[in-house]
Write an enzyme that holds these catalytic residues in place. Sequence first.
Site, PDB file in Angstrom:
ATOM      1  N   GLY A  46       0.821  -1.201   0.000  1.00  0.00           N
ATOM      2  CA  GLY A  46       0.000   0.000   0.000  1.00  0.00           C
ATOM      3  C   GLY A  46       0.853   1.248   0.000  1.00  0.00           C
ATOM      4  CD  GLN A  51       3.502   5.839   2.568  1.00  0.00           C
ATOM      5  OE1 GLN A  51       2.481   5.348   2.120  1.00  0.00           O
ATOM      6  NE2 GLN A  51       4.473   5.090   3.065  1.00  0.00           N
ATOM      7  CB  CYS A  98       5.261   1.867   7.193  1.00  0.00           C
ATOM      8  SG  CYS A  98       4.831   3.372   6.319  1.00  0.00           S
ATOM      9  CG  LEU A  99       6.651   0.804   1.172  1.00  0.00           C
ATOM     10  CD1 LEU A  99       6.011   1.146  -0.168  1.00  0.00           C
ATOM     11  CD2 LEU A  99       7.763  -0.219   0.992  1.00  0.00           C
ATOM     12  CG  HIS A 140      -0.495   1.136   7.223  1.00  0.00           C
ATOM     13  ND1 HIS A 140       0.459   0.580   8.044  1.00  0.00           N
ATOM     14  CD2 HIS A 140       0.179   1.981   6.398  1.00  0.00           C
ATOM     15  CE1 HIS A 140       1.652   1.084   7.743  1.00  0.00           C
ATOM     16  NE2 HIS A 140       1.505   1.932   6.742  1.00  0.00           N
ATOM     17  CD  GLU A 141      -0.966   2.465   2.754  1.00  0.00           C
ATOM     18  OE1 GLU A 141      -0.492   3.623   2.681  1.00  0.00           O
ATOM     19  OE2 GLU A 141      -0.268   1.474   3.030  1.00  0.00           O
ATOM     20  CG  HIS A 144       0.527   6.682   5.501  1.00  0.00           C
ATOM     21  ND1 HIS A 144       1.707   7.120   6.048  1.00  0.00           N
ATOM     22  CD2 HIS A 144       0.700   5.347   5.265  1.00  0.00           C
ATOM     23  CE1 HIS A 144       2.559   6.092   6.137  1.00  0.00           C
ATOM     24  NE2 HIS A 144       1.965   5.004   5.678  1.00  0.00           N
TER      25      HIS A 144
HETATM   26 NI    NI Z   1       2.763   3.084   5.540  1.00  0.00          NI
END
Ligand code: NI
Length: 186
Positions: A46, A51, A98-99, A140-141, A144
């Site tokens: 995701g 991000q 998470c990225l 989660h997204e 963000h």
């Molecule tokens: Ni993330």
Amino acid sequence: MSIRKILTYPNPFLRESAQDVANITGDTVQWIDDMVQTMYAAPGVGLAALQVGLDERIIVVDVGEAEEEEAERGKHLIRIVNPVIVEAEGEVVWEEGCLSVIDFKAEVTRANHILVKGYDPDQKEVAIEAEGLLAVALQHEIDHLDGRLFIDHLSRLKRDMYTKRVRKALREGRPIARDRDEDGED
Ligand code: NI
């Protein structure tokens, strides 16, 4: 399409509150395509617009099998503009990463079943019912978009283990990486 640079903690942009998308333009669609490509290239399940440095409420998610053939890719792809969680039920604990949070994973408790509403890139209204991993990834997204990272859901002690490691790495001018000796994990 192009792969965008993914911002990482503690970049302050990740703490912004993203703006609603007023019109889905050609530019928006281009950004969404770039987000999808960036997510697959990472690889991740995701990605939220903040991000990659875009201050808009857009998320992409694909929790399809990791071993999926490249040709099959996209079958489970979800792209949502202005996503809103309208229903949430139950509880599930999942180990998240998470990225934007390099080299750290931890268990987070979230709703196990959710209903998300928003728009797809063709400006059609969408309603997505999700449970388990997909529900976790969507929450989660969407977090963000309000400047929240999964580490914010952890206990102070657990979170500090990570933030101290990052501060130390930054101070020493080296990449952020797991330091087994220091925190004794695994
Ligand atoms: Ni993330």
